[in-house]
Design an enzyme around this catalytic site. Structure first.
Site, PDB file in Angstrom:
ATOM      1  N   GLU A 254      -0.029  67.991  44.344  1.00 28.51           N
ATOM      2  CA  GLU A 254      -0.102  66.493  45.040  1.00 28.51           C
ATOM      3  C   GLU A 254       1.072  65.531  44.604  1.00 28.51           C
ATOM      4  O   GLU A 254       1.659  64.800  45.431  1.00 28.51           O
ATOM      5  CB  GLU A 254      -1.229  65.907  44.546  1.00 28.51           C
ATOM      6  CG  GLU A 254      -2.587  66.497  45.292  1.00 28.51           C
ATOM      7  CD  GLU A 254      -2.478  66.577  46.606  1.00 28.51           C
ATOM      8  OE1 GLU A 254      -1.921  65.241  47.285  1.00 28.51           O
ATOM      9  OE2 GLU A 254      -3.196  67.028  47.228  1.00 28.51           O
TER      10      GLU A 254
ATOM     11  N   TYR B 268      -3.302  57.059  46.098  1.00 25.99           N
ATOM     12  CA  TYR B 268      -3.631  58.438  46.958  1.00 25.99           C
ATOM     13  C   TYR B 268      -3.753  59.231  45.879  1.00 25.99           C
ATOM     14  O   TYR B 268      -4.917  60.128  46.313  1.00 25.99           O
ATOM     15  CB  TYR B 268      -2.365  58.548  47.954  1.00 25.99           C
ATOM     16  CG  TYR B 268      -2.470  59.965  48.172  1.00 25.99           C
ATOM     17  CD1 TYR B 268      -3.460  60.563  49.058  1.00 25.99           C
ATOM     18  CD2 TYR B 268      -1.620  60.942  47.436  1.00 25.99           C
ATOM     19  CE1 TYR B 268      -3.408  61.918  49.519  1.00 25.99           C
ATOM     20  CE2 TYR B 268      -1.903  62.241  47.929  1.00 25.99           C
ATOM     21  CZ  TYR B 268      -2.532  62.699  48.717  1.00 25.99           C
ATOM     22  OH  TYR B 268      -2.735  63.978  49.061  1.00 25.99           O
TER      23      TYR B 268
ATOM     24  N   ASP C 150      -3.269  59.200  52.585  1.00 24.38           N
ATOM     25  CA  ASP C 150      -1.821  59.349  52.710  1.00 24.38           C
ATOM     26  C   ASP C 150      -1.530  58.717  54.160  1.00 24.38           C
ATOM     27  O   ASP C 150      -2.224  58.302  54.722  1.00 24.38           O
ATOM     28  CB  ASP C 150      -1.382  60.658  52.414  1.00 24.38           C
ATOM     29  CG  ASP C 150      -1.931  61.753  53.261  1.00 24.38           C
ATOM     30  OD1 ASP C 150      -2.426  61.393  54.122  1.00 24.38           O
ATOM     31  OD2 ASP C 150      -1.397  62.645  53.399  1.00 24.38           O
TER      32      ASP C 150
END
Length: 406
Positions: free
Chosen positions: A42, A125, A143
């Site tokens: 991520e 996020y 996102d």
DNA sequence: AAGTCGGGGTT
DNA sequence: AACCCAGACTT
């Protein structure tokens, strides 16, 4: 009316999850539910496409298989594995956060919102992504893909560049998560944005939720989401020196490390300076004679005597907010380096140089004469990798080419 | 809210 | 060549 919206929400969640079962890509971080892998992926995926990330992810996990391995590694190695991926503070923050997890949470990635969002480099996020994907907790992970999909499906006309819009989207995304399916649903939402509901020319005819997509039904999918334009990058004209060593430095090049804060922090590079405005006062690169003089002065200030040879190449590099126009000059280190009267300093300098050790300039940058083999350890931004590669093939020692030769 | 922080893709 | 993509942090 409200009933129709509620029905659309249920339809959206159901159909999206169904579609994801068959459409999901086989990605390296999806092969295990390992919170550390998911976290690393991520962070890498922030501002970066999946295809770019995949090889970096493999190399990173190969060298740092566990959170503890990452926490205990030298920072230099972490930056080297990030070399070419950009936004290098991501790498430094990731390692700092790994140390945080090791010390505060016994090496286990925490599973609560307050702890996760307190980790360095982890914003709203990524907090939602880690909690939902790794632990299946019902947190939204909004996102750019998610904002695009939601703004089209629900025909939301708010500017997605405004900070208030993300809060709106998070509320909506949270409502859509089916009971017990947060992990798959959040990934499905991003997968749809990446594969079908693309920024340009969305593939609506293959979309599982086309039937109730308000933007599609109204024929406005091409102008959603509404997004204000970013400022164009400001141009900067820079002159750089590629200095070939001689005598004790034969076969070496002069490089320096950038300061610990700011643009490309702690990365290695060729010495370069902002070009002084030319005599005419015009913006742009100075003429070559002036540029060579300015660079000679820079090198002299570092105690390095060198003669300009020629222009090696021009290079450009765009950051988000700056556009570099770089002209690289070749220099050759002069044999009798230092003027008389500083013999002591010269000897001391020679001793340091001979050992290959680095020394600090008055400006705080660290200068070093390096060999091609040193490229295995030192992380350079792409623009300088391109220049070194153009200079001579033996300097093309990026981690990729090194590994393929092993 | 606006600016800082890389690199790559498409057209 | 021009334009697009876009999270976290700092100010």
């Amino acid at each position: 009316m409200q009933d129709k919206i509620e029905y659309s929400k249920a339809f959206f969640s159901r159909e999206l999850l169904e579609w994801y079962e068959s459409a999901k890509r086989d990605l390296p971080w999806r092969r295990h539910r390992n919170p550390y892998y998911i976290w690393v992926s991520e962070i890498m995926l922030q501002q970066t496409r999946v295809d770019t990330v995949i090889p970096y992810f493999h190399r990173f996990i190969e060298q740092f298989p566990t959170l503890q391995a990452l926490a205990e590694a030298p920072e230099e190695e972490v930056l080297k594995r990030w070399e070419g991926l950009g936004y290098y503070s991501r790498a430094r923050n990731l390692q700092a956060a790994a140390k945080q997890v090791l010390e505060q949470y016994g090496g286990v990635v925490p599973a609560d919102k307050a702890s996760v969002s307190g980790l360095k480099g982890v914003g709203p996020y990524t907090t939602g992504a880690i909690l939902s994907i790794a632990y299946n907790l019902p947190e939204p992970a909004v996102d750019g893909n998610v904002m695009r999909v939601l703004s089209r499906f629900f025909r939301i006309e708010e500017d997605i560049m405004k900070s208030g819009t993300r809060a709106l989207m998070e509320g909506l995304a949270a409502e859509l998560i089916p009971e017990g399916r947060a992990s798959d649903f959040n990934q499905a939402l991003m997968e749809l944005g990446a594969l079908v509901c693309t920024p340009k020319s969305p593939q609506c005819l293959t979309c599982p939720v086309m039937g109730r997509c308000l933007a599609r039904l109204d024929g406005v999918e091409d102008r959603l989401p509404v997004k204000s334009k970013a400022k164009p990058p400001r141009p900067e004209y820079r002159i750089a020196a590629l200095v070939e060593g001689c005598g004790g430095h034969d076969g070496r090049l002069l490089v320096r490390r950038r300061p610990a804060k700011g643009l490309l922090a702690k990365m290695w590079e060729l010495p370069h300076i902002l070009a002084a405005p030319s005599a005419g006062g015009g913006v742009g690169l100075p003429d070559d004679g002036q540029a060579m003089e300015q660079l000679s002065a820079l090198l002299a200030a570092e105690g390095i005597a060198a003669e300009p040879v020629d222009v090696l190449m021009d290079a450009e590099h765009t950051f988000s907010h700056i556009h570099w126009n770089l002209r690289v000059y070749r220099f050759r280190e002069a044999a009798a380096a230092l003027p008389p009267g500083v013999a002591g300093a010269a000897l001391e300098y020679a001793a340091v140089a001979e050992s290959g050790a680095a020394y600090e300039s008055s400006g705080g940058e660290e200068y070093r004469w390096i060999t091609p083999a040193d490229m295995r350890q030192l992380a350079f931004p792409n623009v300088f990798l391109r220049i070194l590669k153009h200079h001579a093939p033996e300097w093309d020692a990026t981690q990729t080419s090194l590994e393929s030769s092993i």
